[in-house]
Design a protein around this motif. Sequence first.
Motif, mmCIF file in Angstrom:
data_model
loop_
_atom_site.group_PDB
_atom_site.id
_atom_site.type_symbol
_atom_site.label_atom_id
_atom_site.label_comp_id
_atom_site.label_asym_id
_atom_site.label_seq_id
_atom_site.Cartn_x
_atom_site.Cartn_y
_atom_site.Cartn_z
ATOM 1 N N LEU A 35 0.741 -1.153 0.182
ATOM 2 C CA LEU A 35 -0.021 0.002 0.094
ATOM 3 C C LEU A 35 0.957 1.316 -0.021
ATOM 4 N N GLU A 36 2.151 1.240 0.585
ATOM 5 C CA GLU A 36 3.266 2.453 0.530
ATOM 6 C C GLU A 36 3.945 2.354 -0.594
ATOM 7 N N SER A 37 3.794 1.444 -1.560
ATOM 8 C CA SER A 37 4.677 1.571 -2.898
ATOM 9 C C SER A 37 4.041 2.595 -3.767
ATOM 10 N N PRO A 38 4.995 3.047 -4.474
ATOM 11 C CA PRO A 38 4.841 3.675 -5.772
ATOM 12 C C PRO A 38 3.558 2.943 -6.792
ATOM 13 N N ALA A 39 3.845 1.968 -6.797
ATOM 14 C CA ALA A 39 2.839 1.199 -7.562
ATOM 15 C C ALA A 39 1.470 1.284 -7.278
ATOM 16 N N PHE A 40 1.241 1.118 -5.854
ATOM 17 C CA PHE A 40 -0.115 1.420 -5.423
ATOM 18 C C PHE A 40 -0.632 2.767 -5.627
ATOM 19 N N VAL A 41 0.127 3.779 -5.444
ATOM 20 C CA VAL A 41 -0.163 5.022 -5.500
ATOM 21 C C VAL A 41 -0.302 5.582 -7.142
ATOM 22 N N GLN A 42 0.295 4.747 -8.100
ATOM 23 C CA GLN A 42 0.265 5.269 -9.390
ATOM 24 C C GLN A 42 -1.194 4.639 -9.960
ATOM 25 N N GLN A 43 -1.314 3.255 -9.632
ATOM 26 C CA GLN A 43 -2.620 2.941 -10.178
ATOM 27 C C GLN A 43 -3.319 1.862 -8.925
ATOM 28 N N LYS A 44 -4.198 2.185 -8.453
ATOM 29 C CA LYS A 44 -4.740 1.279 -7.561
ATOM 30 C C LYS A 44 -5.473 0.230 -8.277
ATOM 31 N N PRO A 45 -5.309 -1.270 -7.783
ATOM 32 C CA PRO A 45 -6.139 -2.390 -8.299
ATOM 33 C C PRO A 45 -7.660 -2.137 -8.015
ATOM 34 N N GLN A 46 -8.298 -2.842 -8.579
ATOM 35 C CA GLN A 46 -9.767 -3.014 -8.261
ATOM 36 C C GLN A 46 -9.850 -3.959 -6.974
ATOM 37 N N ALA A 47 -9.073 -4.817 -7.024
ATOM 38 C CA ALA A 47 -9.432 -5.860 -5.734
ATOM 39 C C ALA A 47 -7.856 -6.215 -5.367
ATOM 40 N N VAL A 48 -7.818 -6.487 -4.252
ATOM 41 C CA VAL A 48 -6.691 -7.123 -3.221
ATOM 42 C C VAL A 48 -6.952 -8.505 -2.928
ATOM 43 N N VAL A 49 -6.149 -9.595 -3.126
ATOM 44 C CA VAL A 49 -6.201 -10.896 -2.811
ATOM 45 C C VAL A 49 -5.158 -10.885 -1.648
ATOM 46 N N TRP A 50 -5.620 -10.861 -0.169
ATOM 47 C CA TRP A 50 -4.803 -10.951 0.729
ATOM 48 C C TRP A 50 -4.591 -12.121 1.341
ATOM 49 N N GLN A 51 -3.375 -12.747 1.411
ATOM 50 C CA GLN A 51 -3.329 -14.031 1.940
ATOM 51 C C GLN A 51 -2.512 -14.252 3.217
ATOM 52 N N PHE A 52 -3.268 -15.407 4.012
ATOM 53 C CA PHE A 52 -2.810 -15.616 5.359
ATOM 54 C C PHE A 52 -2.496 -16.920 5.442
ATOM 55 N N ASN A 53 -1.792 -17.476 6.614
ATOM 56 C CA ASN A 53 -1.609 -18.744 6.770
ATOM 57 C C ASN A 53 -2.273 -19.199 7.980
ATOM 58 N N GLU A 54 -3.140 -20.227 8.161
ATOM 59 C CA GLU A 54 -4.143 -20.501 9.299
ATOM 60 C C GLU A 54 -3.140 -20.692 10.532
ATOM 61 N N GLY A 55 -1.972 -21.173 10.658
ATOM 62 C CA GLY A 55 -1.248 -21.344 11.815
ATOM 63 C C GLY A 55 -0.735 -19.825 12.454
ATOM 64 N N GLN A 56 -0.665 -18.863 11.692
ATOM 65 C CA GLN A 56 -0.264 -17.727 11.926
ATOM 66 C C GLN A 56 -1.655 -16.571 12.157
ATOM 67 N N MET A 57 -2.797 -17.112 12.191
ATOM 68 C CA MET A 57 -4.171 -16.251 12.414
ATOM 69 C C MET A 57 -4.371 -15.486 13.648
ATOM 70 N N ALA A 58 -3.637 -16.210 14.610
ATOM 71 C CA ALA A 58 -3.897 -15.414 15.889
ATOM 72 C C ALA A 58 -2.912 -14.240 16.358
ATOM 73 N N TYR A 59 -1.960 -13.936 15.400
ATOM 74 C CA TYR A 59 -1.003 -12.978 15.634
ATOM 75 C C TYR A 59 -1.362 -11.680 14.827
ATOM 76 N N GLY A 60 -1.336 -10.691 15.609
ATOM 77 C CA GLY A 60 -1.573 -9.231 14.960
ATOM 78 C C GLY A 60 -0.188 -8.703 14.482
ATOM 79 N N PRO A 61 -0.337 -7.343 14.132
ATOM 80 C CA PRO A 61 1.103 -6.778 13.818
ATOM 81 C C PRO A 61 2.123 -6.569 14.870
ATOM 82 N N GLY A 62 1.438 -6.577 15.975
ATOM 83 C CA GLY A 62 2.419 -6.298 17.136
ATOM 84 C C GLY A 62 3.037 -7.590 17.973
ATOM 85 N N ALA A 63 2.520 -8.723 17.221
ATOM 86 C CA ALA A 63 3.188 -9.892 17.731
ATOM 87 C C ALA A 63 4.449 -10.272 17.894
ATOM 88 N N SER A 64 5.139 -9.760 18.991
ATOM 89 C CA SER A 64 6.480 -9.901 19.364
ATOM 90 C C SER A 64 6.962 -11.344 19.218
#
Length: 342
Positions: free
Chosen positions: A289-318
Amino acid sequence: MKLPMRPTYFARDPGAAICARRRRLLLALAAAPFAAGLSLSPRTARAAQGVIEGRDRWLFPAWESYQTDDTSACLAIVDLIGRVVGAMNAHGVRCTIVVAPLKARAAADKLPEGASLAPAVAQRYTAILARAKQAGLDFVDAVAALANVDTRADSTYIRADYHWSAHTAEAVADATARRLTDAGALRGEQADPPALGEWTEEMDYGDLAALLPPDRKRAIGKDRFIVREEADGGGLLPDATPVVQVVGNSMVQPYLGFPQRLSHTLARPVGLTWKFGDTGPWKTLLDYLESPAFVQQKPQAVVWQFNEGQMAYGPGASGQWDASSIMAEAAWLDRVEKALAR
């Protein structure tokens, strides 16, 4: 070893370097639980190396427990995803979520003798989908997609490797394409995508086998990696602006074919931003989202992929993500909002 080269019908993120050789083990991810002193699943034949040895020489990652019930934490993450998806929708970008199932779920019959998923873990994926549906979020049912993999030709996950097979990657890509088209028409005219390459077989040690001592590695043996060759004829739209951007980890790397199959099925250009699992889904999305590519041309859709084994952890999970990826949830959300508003 013959490897697929440039994919034929998806636009690459120029900042994502694709190695000349096959992407090997998520070594940083494997090391993370041990560096942090986190507990492991109790049923481990080789837990010191981060590997659980199952039946028929199958290996499982010891850092992803199939006994610990963390469903409530996973549901909290679904709520956090909902906040981000709402912000993306407000800026005209749709979002579809793919959660790669736990390997122990996909190959439960190969767990060690006497071992099984804890009942709460067995129901966790269903609970995640139910919470997402309740919140109006677009989650792909990747567990259901496993049923579409022809296991006579390939397994759903690679025997001694962390990753799903290329056949599973394609089955999940097809399910993702259906979700995207069901959500509304995509921009641009459909084009005839080039044919996908022929299936080819390579022999190499799996990622998890590489964690074992030499004697055990030899005993586990090499795996069959069944992947596609590069299709002949070059790229149809090699420099096209992506209509859909895939953001994820090594499950969606080009070697396993997820973005190519998605682009082929949609007949639209698809972009890709992927990082190893220790970077985490939060930092990977933010980087895009912070890349020049996103600024220049936003896509219509984002496919955001996770792993089930890591789903319990947010951005601050030390201890779960590399140090440069960790940030407080509020700070992460603030940066996402600012990136979307540019």
